[in-house]
Every structure is written in C-alpha cells, then in structure tokens.
Write a protein that holds these residues in place. Structure first.
Motif, mmCIF file in Angstrom:
data_model
loop_
_atom_site.group_PDB
_atom_site.id
_atom_site.type_symbol
_atom_site.label_atom_id
_atom_site.label_comp_id
_atom_site.label_asym_id
_atom_site.label_seq_id
_atom_site.Cartn_x
_atom_site.Cartn_y
_atom_site.Cartn_z
ATOM 1 N N VAL A 1 42.786 31.957 9.594
ATOM 2 C CA VAL A 1 43.755 32.196 10.663
ATOM 3 C C VAL A 1 43.590 33.618 11.170
ATOM 4 C CG1 VAL A 1 46.215 32.364 11.246
ATOM 5 C CG2 VAL A 1 45.398 30.512 9.761
ATOM 6 N N ASP A 2 43.536 33.748 12.473
ATOM 7 C CA ASP A 2 43.483 35.057 13.118
ATOM 8 C C ASP A 2 44.418 35.028 14.317
ATOM 9 O OD1 ASP A 2 42.628 37.681 13.760
ATOM 10 O OD2 ASP A 2 41.189 36.877 15.194
ATOM 11 N N ASN A 3 45.360 35.975 14.356
ATOM 12 C CA ASN A 3 46.315 36.058 15.462
ATOM 13 C C ASN A 3 47.040 34.728 15.667
ATOM 14 O OD1 ASN A 3 47.689 37.358 17.557
ATOM 15 N ND2 ASN A 3 46.171 36.728 19.091
ATOM 16 N N GLU A 4 47.515 34.148 14.552
ATOM 17 C CA GLU A 4 48.278 32.893 14.547
ATOM 18 C C GLU A 4 47.500 31.723 15.165
ATOM 19 O OE1 GLU A 4 52.025 33.957 16.427
ATOM 20 O OE2 GLU A 4 52.880 34.420 14.457
ATOM 21 N N THR A 5 46.194 31.774 15.030
ATOM 22 C CA THR A 5 45.334 30.693 15.516
ATOM 23 C C THR A 5 44.377 30.306 14.394
ATOM 24 O OG1 THR A 5 45.455 31.542 17.777
ATOM 25 C CG2 THR A 5 43.660 30.004 17.278
ATOM 26 N N LEU A 6 44.212 28.995 14.192
ATOM 27 C CA LEU A 6 43.356 28.492 13.121
ATOM 28 C C LEU A 6 41.936 28.278 13.639
ATOM 29 C CD1 LEU A 6 43.304 27.428 10.133
ATOM 30 C CD2 LEU A 6 43.739 25.147 11.087
ATOM 31 N N TYR A 7 40.953 28.721 12.831
ATOM 32 C CA TYR A 7 39.553 28.579 13.208
ATOM 33 C C TYR A 7 38.757 27.918 12.079
ATOM 34 C CZ TYR A 7 40.494 31.897 16.997
ATOM 35 O OH TYR A 7 40.992 32.520 18.120
ATOM 36 N N PHE A 8 37.675 27.242 12.496
ATOM 37 C CA PHE A 8 36.696 26.681 11.571
ATOM 38 C C PHE A 8 35.433 27.534 11.631
ATOM 39 C CE2 PHE A 8 32.934 23.825 11.160
ATOM 40 C CZ PHE A 8 33.073 23.526 9.804
ATOM 41 N N ARG A 9 34.933 27.937 10.440
ATOM 42 C CA ARG A 9 33.717 28.752 10.395
ATOM 43 C C ARG A 9 32.500 27.844 10.572
ATOM 44 N NH1 ARG A 9 35.605 33.497 7.643
ATOM 45 N NH2 ARG A 9 37.390 33.014 6.294
ATOM 46 N N ASP A 10 31.990 27.795 11.779
ATOM 47 C CA ASP A 10 30.794 26.988 12.038
ATOM 48 C C ASP A 10 29.550 27.818 11.721
ATOM 49 O OD1 ASP A 10 29.199 24.913 12.811
ATOM 50 O OD2 ASP A 10 30.165 24.614 14.752
ATOM 51 N N ALA A 11 28.406 27.171 11.687
ATOM 52 C CA ALA A 11 27.162 27.869 11.346
ATOM 53 C C ALA A 11 26.800 28.913 12.390
ATOM 54 C CB ALA A 11 26.027 26.861 11.199
ATOM 55 N N ALA B 1 29.196 29.758 15.279
ATOM 56 C CA ALA B 1 30.350 30.426 15.899
ATOM 57 C C ALA B 1 31.627 29.876 15.286
ATOM 58 C CB ALA B 1 30.344 30.195 17.405
ATOM 59 N N ASN B 2 32.689 30.637 15.385
ATOM 60 C CA ASN B 2 33.997 30.171 14.938
ATOM 61 C C ASN B 2 34.603 29.282 16.013
ATOM 62 O OD1 ASN B 2 33.810 31.709 12.572
ATOM 63 N ND2 ASN B 2 34.610 33.529 13.611
ATOM 64 N N ARG B 3 35.122 28.137 15.591
ATOM 65 C CA ARG B 3 35.658 27.161 16.545
ATOM 66 C C ARG B 3 37.154 26.997 16.332
ATOM 67 N NH1 ARG B 3 31.916 22.039 15.463
ATOM 68 N NH2 ARG B 3 32.905 21.250 17.374
ATOM 69 N N LYS B 4 37.907 27.031 17.401
ATOM 70 C CA LYS B 4 39.356 26.877 17.323
ATOM 71 C C LYS B 4 39.703 25.460 16.878
ATOM 72 C CE LYS B 4 43.579 27.577 20.040
ATOM 73 N NZ LYS B 4 44.223 26.283 19.764
ATOM 74 N N VAL B 5 40.695 25.353 16.016
ATOM 75 C CA VAL B 5 41.156 24.062 15.505
ATOM 76 C C VAL B 5 42.478 23.709 16.169
ATOM 77 C CG1 VAL B 5 41.855 22.768 13.464
ATOM 78 C CG2 VAL B 5 40.000 24.454 13.303
ATOM 79 N N GLY B 6 42.551 22.501 16.727
ATOM 80 C CA GLY B 6 43.772 22.070 17.405
ATOM 81 C C GLY B 6 44.638 21.138 16.592
ATOM 82 N N ALA B 7 44.036 20.404 15.646
ATOM 83 C CA ALA B 7 44.794 19.479 14.795
ATOM 84 C C ALA B 7 44.115 19.380 13.441
ATOM 85 C CB ALA B 7 44.896 18.092 15.434
ATOM 86 N N VAL B 8 44.918 19.405 12.388
ATOM 87 C CA VAL B 8 44.425 19.325 11.014
ATOM 88 C C VAL B 8 45.049 18.116 10.336
ATOM 89 C CG1 VAL B 8 44.364 20.423 8.753
ATOM 90 C CG2 VAL B 8 44.142 21.814 10.791
ATOM 91 N N TYR B 9 44.210 17.169 9.931
ATOM 92 C CA TYR B 9 44.675 16.077 9.074
ATOM 93 C C TYR B 9 44.498 16.572 7.651
ATOM 94 C CZ TYR B 9 44.919 11.314 7.104
ATOM 95 O OH TYR B 9 45.252 10.187 6.383
ATOM 96 N N ARG B 10 45.555 17.107 7.094
ATOM 97 C CA ARG B 10 45.446 17.758 5.774
ATOM 98 C C ARG B 10 45.598 16.725 4.665
ATOM 99 N NH1 ARG B 10 50.802 18.319 3.051
ATOM 100 N NH2 ARG B 10 52.274 17.454 4.542
ATOM 101 N N ARG B 11 44.707 16.809 3.689
ATOM 102 C CA ARG B 11 44.728 15.888 2.574
ATOM 103 C C ARG B 11 44.992 16.644 1.267
ATOM 104 N NH1 ARG B 11 43.396 10.581 3.895
ATOM 105 N NH2 ARG B 11 44.273 10.345 1.822
ATOM 106 N N LEU B 12 45.932 17.587 1.324
ATOM 107 C CA LEU B 12 46.404 18.257 0.124
ATOM 108 C C LEU B 12 47.910 18.430 0.242
ATOM 109 C CD1 LEU B 12 45.529 22.047 0.257
ATOM 110 C CD2 LEU B 12 44.937 20.501 2.097
#
Length: 437
Positions: free
Chosen positions: A217-227, A229-240
C-alpha cells in the motif's frame, strides 16, 4: 442416467489426485494434505425444486447483506429490538475496526456459501450461512469437467444445467465493485488448506493470484508488484481470515497480511471480497435471527426454513435445552468445519452434565438444534451402492444483482449413520446436477 459414470469413479479420483485436488488440515500444529474423495453418483435437483431454492437463497443473502450494512451503520435493527444489542456485539466476528466503512456499492457478502440439507419431509433447511471466505466451488467444477471427459454422452443427452460459468460469474462480481485496477485473488500461500482452489479460481476468473508479499500500500492505494511495473489493484478476493488480513489493524503478529490494506479499503480505493467483519452475520448464534431479518428488511416471509434452533441466551430456551440436551445437537458458535458439534445422544450421562454446566456458564457461546432427519443419497463406496447422509453448499453471488450458481458442492459422510459431512471430518463430495426441465 448416471449409471455409466459410476464405473469411471476410480479413474476420476486418480485424475483429481494428479491435478492436486486436495484439502489441507492443520492439527496439533502439523499441516497435512488429503485427497477429497469424489463419488460419481450425483445429487439431482429438479427444476421445480431449484426454483424454490434459488428464490429462497437470494432472499436470505439479500437480508444478510442488509443486516451487515445496518450493523456497521445505523444499527436500526438493534434499536428496534429485533436483535439484542449485547448479543450482536458479543459475536467474535464483529469487528469494531469496520465501523462506519461502507464497501463499494454497499455489498458485504459477494460470495456466500449457504449450507442446506433436504429433510425426509421434503423441506430444505438452512444449517449455516458462510459469509467470510466460503470454499468449495472449485471441486464440482473440476469434477464435472472430468466426468464430461469420461462420459460425454451422459451430459449430451441429459437436461443438466451447465456449471462451467462460475469463473465468469466471479469475475463479474469483482468487476462490479472494482475501484480501478486489476482483480487479485489473495492467497496466504502454498500451505493454505484451500490453495488449490485459490489458484484454480484465479485462473478461471482472469485474476492475478498474489501472495501477501506481492502486494503493498502506498498513499492509501493497493499495488501488485509485477515483474516490470507496479500495478494498481481495484478488487481483492481475499482468501485469508479477517484477523490476519492487516497486521496494522488486526493481529500485529500476522505474517500473511498486507500492512495498511484496511486504510486503502477505508479510503474507498479498493474493494475487498468478501468484506472484513462479515463474521458478525454468520455467527451460529446470529443464524437464529435470520428469518426475522428477512421480514424486517425485505417485508417478506422467509422461503427457506432454519433448523429448529434454541438460544440458551434466552431463559426459556435455556430451560428447554437443559431438559432436552440428550436429544439435541449442541454447537459452539465460534467453531467451524464440523468441530464443536456435539450430539447429546452420544454422550455418557456424566459428560452430558458437564456440557450442560458449561452451557449455563457461557450461554452466548452455544446454540442447540433439533436433529434434522435429512435424506440419504445413493453413494458408491467399496464397490457397492449404499445410502449416506449429504448436505449441499449453494453458492450465492452478489453483484449487480444477486444470483445463485446452478450447481453446488454436495458433501457426504463416508461413515454409515454419520451426519457429519465436512471434508475435515473425513467426508467426500459429489457433483450437483440441477435439471433445466
């Protein structure tokens, strides 16, 4: 109709093992994996019966979503005395950290797993509502695919509703609440009990499968570390589970959470599927009030019945439970997976008295239910057809509208006479055929 499939049972189970269709169990701090035995004799539900189930399940999930919006918002149902305040907030699933958060489009339970049984009287009874991270949709998907390969003619000549669109349905649910960015299935990793399902559903929903270390999370925004570039995440189906989701909000010792994901969620920059805090509505004690929620929020009579349930929290119910404990099933409201379920008829007199004393000391911790005499289904075990108790987990998806996947996970007991069907307790599973005519 399914006779030709039965002879393929060993082959199908071999393929399931080859593909890693397993479930994991943590017991005594040891992780082990087991095959989930498949029986090729399906549960068959007529089009007419499914129509009733579908309408009742949509009604129930809509009411539960309304309760969660109310509980974490205005709390009108509590002010009106329908659900007691001290009962609602005593739920272990209630999270004060979620107070005042309205998830995207006001949807809390996007994927609901509703467990039902069909009684010998022909009625369907809801046993449990699973609104946190209900699992199991992948198993009938994989099994149906293998069955089609083994015996395509059975499916070509039968009026069975196709179940292969679950991935598309899941994607539509995530897209509906996506706040701008990619869809992600968040898995704790390889040693999670349902890791096979996480990877399978991510693939079929066109989502990225990510472990916690790959998100930040950076500046209240969730990102995925891609190979690249970092990609913004809009929805997370969390399995925990909720408590492990964010170590800065819930359990600080969690090593599988994403720090500050709750701040991004609270800011409205990411949708979390299902919403944190949903356990306040699938508490086994809150189950008692769901028919009242249907009437309160929707102004309708419930189409599906609860099993007759008693809350020792109430004096009259406590008296009934004390007098009839030897004929009831007692459930610890905080347990799951078949654990914490005790049939009073199986206890020695001194153990029964110990349980009753515990219920008197901790009345909010338990519910008691009449034992439902539910149907046995024909099941192929050890080279012969035998009757076994079975339940049904129906999957209800809440997106632009609420719908029911025309399939489901039928779990059966492998032990003669047993009513415990959970995979963690040694049960197996069947496909569920919903007929279209």
């Amino acid at each position: 109709m399914y006779e030709n499939l039965v002879r393929h049972t060993p082959k199908i189970n071999q393929q399931l093992a080859r593909y890693g269709v397993k479930f994991g169990i943590y017991k005594d701090n040891v992780f082990s994996e087991r095959l989930f035995p498949f029986d090729a004799v399906p549960r068959i539900i007529s089009a007419e019966a499914w129509d009733v189930l579908e309408r009742g399940l949509i009604q129930r999930v809509d009411a539960l979503n309304a309760y969660l919006r109310d509980l974490y918002g205005d709390k009108q149902i509590i002010a009106d005395g329908v659900v007691p305040q001290d009962f609602a907030f005593a739920s272990s699933g209630y999270l004060p950290q979620c107070e005042g958060i309205v998830p995207p489009k006001g949807i809390y339970s996007h994927i609901s797993g509703i467990d039902l049984v069909e009684g010998d009287d022909g009625e369907w009874y809801v046993l449990e509502d699973n609104l946190r991270i209900p699992s199991g949709a992948s198993y009938p998907l994989v099994a149906r695919n293998l069955c089609r390969r083994c015996d395509a003619e059975t499916f070509r000549g039968s009026a069975i509703r196709d179940n292969r669109d679950y991935g598309e349905r899941l994607r539509a649910v995530m897209d509906n609440v996506n706040c701008g960015g990619i869809n992600v299935v968040l898995t704790p990793g390889r040693f999670n009990a349902a890791y096979f399902e996480h990877s399978y559903l991510a693939e079929h929903a066109g989502a990225v499968l990510a472990e916690p270390s790959e998100l930040f999370v950076d500046n209240e925004t969730l990102y995925f570390r891609d190979a690249t570039a970092n990609r913004k995440v809009g929805a997370v189906y969390r399995r925990l589970s909720d408590e492990y989701l964010d170590p800065l909000c819930f359990l600080p010792e969690s090593l599988i959470g994403v720090p500050n994901i709750m701040s991004a969620y609270r800011a409205g920059n990411v949708a979390i599927v299902n919403a944190p805090g949903n356990g306040a509505a699938d508490d086994k004690g809150i189950y008692y009030f769901v028919p009242k929620m249907v009437e309160y929020y929707l102004g309708e009579k419930p189409l599906l019945k609860n099993a007759p349930t008693y809350l020792p929290f109430y004096d009259d119910d406590m008296a009934y439970v004390m007098d009839n404990a030897d004929t009831l099933v007692i459930k610890d409201v905080a347990e799951a997976g078949g654990y914490g379920v005790v049939f009073g008829s199986t206890l020695a007199p001194e153990k029964l008295e110990e349980l009753k004393a515990l219920i008197r000391r901790e009345p909010r911790r338990f519910i008691a239910q009449e034992v439902i005499d539910f149907l046995c289904l024909p099941t192929y075990i050890g080279g012969e057809m035998v009757p076994r108790k079975a339940d049904l987990r129906a999957f209800v998806l809440s997106g632009e509208k609420t719908s029911v996947w025309p399939s489901g996970l039928t779990r059966y007991s492998r032990e003669e006479g047993s009513s415990v069907v959970n995979s963690s307790q040694g049960g197996g599973f069947k496909d569920t055929w919903v007929l279209c005519r």
